[in-house]
Design a protein around this motif. Structure first.
Motif, PDB file in Angstrom:
ATOM      1  N   TRP A 297       0.836  -1.200   0.000  1.00 52.13           N
ATOM      2  CA  TRP A 297       0.000   0.000   0.000  1.00 52.13           C
ATOM      3  C   TRP A 297       0.871   1.251   0.000  1.00 52.13           C
ATOM      4  O   TRP A 297       0.581   2.221  -0.705  1.00 52.13           O
ATOM      5  N   TRP A 298       1.920   1.240   0.807  1.00 51.87           N
ATOM      6  CA  TRP A 298       2.787   2.401   0.905  1.00 51.87           C
ATOM      7  C   TRP A 298       3.507   2.660  -0.421  1.00 51.87           C
ATOM      8  O   TRP A 298       3.610   3.807  -0.858  1.00 51.87           O
ATOM      9  N   LEU A 299       3.993   1.613  -1.059  1.00 51.46           N
ATOM     10  CA  LEU A 299       4.677   1.771  -2.340  1.00 51.46           C
ATOM     11  C   LEU A 299       3.741   2.350  -3.403  1.00 51.46           C
ATOM     12  O   LEU A 299       4.143   3.191  -4.219  1.00 51.46           O
ATOM     13  N   ILE A 300       2.494   1.907  -3.393  1.00 54.44           N
ATOM     14  CA  ILE A 300       1.508   2.446  -4.342  1.00 54.44           C
ATOM     15  C   ILE A 300       1.259   3.932  -4.064  1.00 54.44           C
ATOM     16  O   ILE A 300       1.230   4.751  -4.983  1.00 54.44           O
ATOM     17  N   ALA A 301       1.131   4.279  -2.781  1.00 59.85           N
ATOM     18  CA  ALA A 301       0.844   5.666  -2.417  1.00 59.85           C
ATOM     19  C   ALA A 301       2.009   6.599  -2.760  1.00 59.85           C
ATOM     20  O   ALA A 301       1.796   7.772  -3.091  1.00 59.85           O
ATOM     21  N   GLN A 302       3.240   6.074  -2.697  1.00 61.45           N
ATOM     22  CA  GLN A 302       4.423   6.900  -2.933  1.00 61.45           C
ATOM     23  C   GLN A 302       5.004   6.702  -4.330  1.00 61.45           C
ATOM     24  O   GLN A 302       6.118   7.152  -4.611  1.00 61.45           O
ATOM     25  N   ALA A 303       4.270   6.063  -5.216  1.00 60.90           N
ATOM     26  CA  ALA A 303       4.814   5.662  -6.520  1.00 60.90           C
ATOM     27  C   ALA A 303       5.319   6.839  -7.349  1.00 60.90           C
ATOM     28  O   ALA A 303       6.242   6.675  -8.160  1.00 60.90           O
ATOM     29  N   SER A 304       4.769   8.020  -7.155  1.00 58.35           N
ATOM     30  CA  SER A 304       5.212   9.167  -7.955  1.00 58.35           C
ATOM     31  C   SER A 304       6.492   9.795  -7.414  1.00 58.35           C
ATOM     32  O   SER A 304       7.041  10.714  -8.029  1.00 58.35           O
ATOM     33  N   HIS A 305       6.977   9.284  -6.270  1.00 62.39           N
ATOM     34  CA  HIS A 305       8.169   9.875  -5.650  1.00 62.39           C
ATOM     35  C   HIS A 305       9.327   8.891  -5.525  1.00 62.39           C
ATOM     36  O   HIS A 305      10.355   9.234  -4.944  1.00 62.39           O
ATOM     37  N   LEU A 306       9.170   7.672  -6.034  1.00 64.28           N
ATOM     38  CA  LEU A 306      10.250   6.690  -5.908  1.00 64.28           C
ATOM     39  C   LEU A 306      10.194   5.688  -7.049  1.00 64.28           C
ATOM     40  O   LEU A 306       9.165   5.518  -7.712  1.00 64.28           O
ATOM     41  N   ASP A 307      11.346   5.017  -7.263  1.00 66.77           N
ATOM     42  CA  ASP A 307      11.447   3.924  -8.225  1.00 66.77           C
ATOM     43  C   ASP A 307      11.796   2.655  -7.463  1.00 66.77           C
ATOM     44  O   ASP A 307      12.700   2.661  -6.620  1.00 66.77           O
ATOM     45  N   ILE A 308      11.070   1.566  -7.753  1.00 61.59           N
ATOM     46  CA  ILE A 308      11.356   0.279  -7.113  1.00 61.59           C
ATOM     47  C   ILE A 308      12.401  -0.434  -7.968  1.00 61.59           C
ATOM     48  O   ILE A 308      12.097  -0.939  -9.052  1.00 61.59           O
ATOM     49  N   LEU A 309      13.636  -0.462  -7.494  1.00 62.24           N
ATOM     50  CA  LEU A 309      14.722  -1.098  -8.240  1.00 62.24           C
ATOM     51  C   LEU A 309      14.748  -2.604  -8.025  1.00 62.24           C
ATOM     52  O   LEU A 309      15.003  -3.355  -8.967  1.00 62.24           O
ATOM     53  N   ASP A 310      14.498  -3.034  -6.814  1.00 65.70           N
ATOM     54  CA  ASP A 310      14.437  -4.463  -6.470  1.00 65.70           C
ATOM     55  C   ASP A 310      13.497  -4.635  -5.287  1.00 65.70           C
ATOM     56  O   ASP A 310      13.385  -3.731  -4.439  1.00 65.70           O
ATOM     57  N   PRO A 311      12.827  -5.794  -5.214  1.00 65.62           N
ATOM     58  CA  PRO A 311      12.802  -6.890  -6.188  1.00 65.62           C
ATOM     59  C   PRO A 311      11.887  -6.556  -7.375  1.00 65.62           C
ATOM     60  O   PRO A 311      10.917  -5.801  -7.229  1.00 65.62           O
ATOM     61  N   GLU A 312      12.184  -7.160  -8.494  1.00 64.06           N
ATOM     62  CA  GLU A 312      11.465  -6.860  -9.729  1.00 64.06           C
ATOM     63  C   GLU A 312       9.992  -7.228  -9.631  1.00 64.06           C
ATOM     64  O   GLU A 312       9.121  -6.503 -10.125  1.00 64.06           O
ATOM     65  N   TYR A 313       9.690  -8.376  -8.974  1.00 67.83           N
ATOM     66  CA  TYR A 313       8.295  -8.823  -8.905  1.00 67.83           C
ATOM     67  C   TYR A 313       7.442  -7.814  -8.139  1.00 67.83           C
ATOM     68  O   TYR A 313       6.249  -7.627  -8.428  1.00 67.83           O
ATOM     69  N   LEU A 314       8.047  -7.131  -7.162  1.00 73.65           N
ATOM     70  CA  LEU A 314       7.300  -6.152  -6.389  1.00 73.65           C
ATOM     71  C   LEU A 314       7.029  -4.899  -7.229  1.00 73.65           C
ATOM     72  O   LEU A 314       5.954  -4.298  -7.135  1.00 73.65           O
ATOM     73  N   ARG A 315       7.985  -4.541  -8.104  1.00 71.03           N
ATOM     74  CA  ARG A 315       7.753  -3.423  -9.019  1.00 71.03           C
ATOM     75  C   ARG A 315       6.621  -3.756  -9.979  1.00 71.03           C
ATOM     76  O   ARG A 315       5.739  -2.932 -10.223  1.00 71.03           O
ATOM     77  N   GLU A 316       6.620  -4.994 -10.509  1.00 68.48           N
ATOM     78  CA  GLU A 316       5.567  -5.396 -11.452  1.00 68.48           C
ATOM     79  C   GLU A 316       4.204  -5.420 -10.775  1.00 68.48           C
ATOM     80  O   GLU A 316       3.195  -5.021 -11.359  1.00 68.48           O
TER      81      GLU A 316
END
Length: 333
Positions: A297-316
């Motif tokens: 949930w937090w990654l979705i909320a902050q998606a415009s301010h960060l890039d998920i480099l790893d793990p790849e499956y979590l970025r997808e």
């Protein structure tokens, strides 16, 4: 100080605040453990004498009579509050009020009132403190579910005495309320809910029971069957309080916009958090975390301010959720 005076002070410290109570036989037994050998009749005479000078209540509706301090009376057995102690209590009130259930706060209310009276004495600038401090919880402000007062009392007593308890409980997935025997391990206050961490007789695994879903309770004076290696902190840090997508911790690596995510440098996500490749605009963060629903949930909320480099499956997974959300909102046009 005479031995009688010491005995009186010891007795007063043993009398709980209403609605908790104590009987003369229970007091006599407790006093024996402190080296005072009194019979029950002597304890009853002492209680009658003390009630003339202290705000004690007696319930004579059943025998043996039960005694307690008046619920609204400040604790007369502690020294008068000085200004630093009063300020500390006022800070505690400001922080705890949004977090604790109302019944838990009621036990502290006399102390909070005494602190406010102390701060308000004389022309003291600290007296203006309550008007200048607020506590705001991060996240969506929702109304806290109401926890049954008797259930909270039973559960806290069971935890203190290491006893089992019976609950009438309605889980979200159960078609109707059930009577269950639980072995309490701990309480977790996770705003807005209060969770009892426990096992249930006849069912496997440690459960998180939301106390607002319990409607009735009974203390069972049988000791809890608790694993010797259970640790409440380790249970929390394992990610169990969030829906776990993986039982193994993950190595999270993010590239963060410094302007919006600088707080992560001040409040690390994990004990092993590492900051690297810092520039004026970005920094890279590495941390070992649990793959929980809260993290996603937090990654979705902050998606415009960060890039998920790893793990790849979590970025997808994050991208997929954002795309689905975008399509849903577009459909409303």
């Amino acid at each position: 100080m005479s031995e009688t005076s010491i005995r009186y002070l010891t007795m007063l410290r043993m009398i709980p605040r209403y609605p908790r109570t104590i009987t003369a036989p229970q007091l006599a037994e407790a006093l024996t453990e402190h080296g005072f050998d009194l019979n029950i009749r002597s304890v009853q005479r002492d209680l009658d004498k003390l009630s003339a000078h202290f705000p004690l209540m007696v319930d004579e509706s059943s025998r043996p009579y039960t005694w307690s301090f008046n619920a609204s009376a400040a604790n007369s057995m502690i020294p008068a509050l000085d200004m630093p102690a009063a300020l500390t209590l006022e800070l505690a009130r400001a922080y705890l009020t949004p977090v604790l259930p109302q019944r838990a706060l009621e036990h502290l209310k006399p102390h909070f009132q005494e602190a406010q009276e102390t701060l308000g004495r004389r022309d003291n600038p600290l007296g203006r403190w309550p008007d200048r401090v607020r506590v705001i919880n991060r996240g969506l402000m929702t109304r806290r579910p109401i926890v049954n007062a008797e259930v909270l009392e039973t559960v806290t007593e069971a935890l203190l005495k290491d006893y089992q308890c019976d609950l009438t409980y309605q889980a979200r997935s159960w078609p109707e309320p059930e009577s269950i025997r639980v072995h309490p391990y701990g309480l977790i206050f996770r705003d807005p809910n209060v969770y009892l961490i426990a096992t249930i007789d006849g069912r496997e695994g440690i459960r998180q029971l939301a106390l607002h879903r319990a409607t009735d309770s009974l203390l069972v004076e049988e000791h809890v069957d608790r694993p010797r290696d259970f640790d409440l902190d380790q249970y929390i840090y394992s990610g169990a309080m969030g829906q776990l997508y993986s039982r193994k911790p993950i190595q999270l690596r993010l590239r963060c916009d410094k302007t919006f995510m600088y707080h992560l440098k001040e409040s690390p996500m994990s004990l092993d958090q590492l900051i690297e490749n810092e520039t004026e605009e970005h920094f890279e963060l590495m941390a070992t975390v649990g793959d929980t629903q809260d993290l996603r949930w937090w990654l979705i909320a902050q998606a415009s301010h960060l890039d998920i480099l790893d793990p790849e499956y979590l970025r997808e997974a994050t991208v997929q959720t954002l795309e689905e959300a975008l399509e849903r909102q577009k459909a409303l046009r």
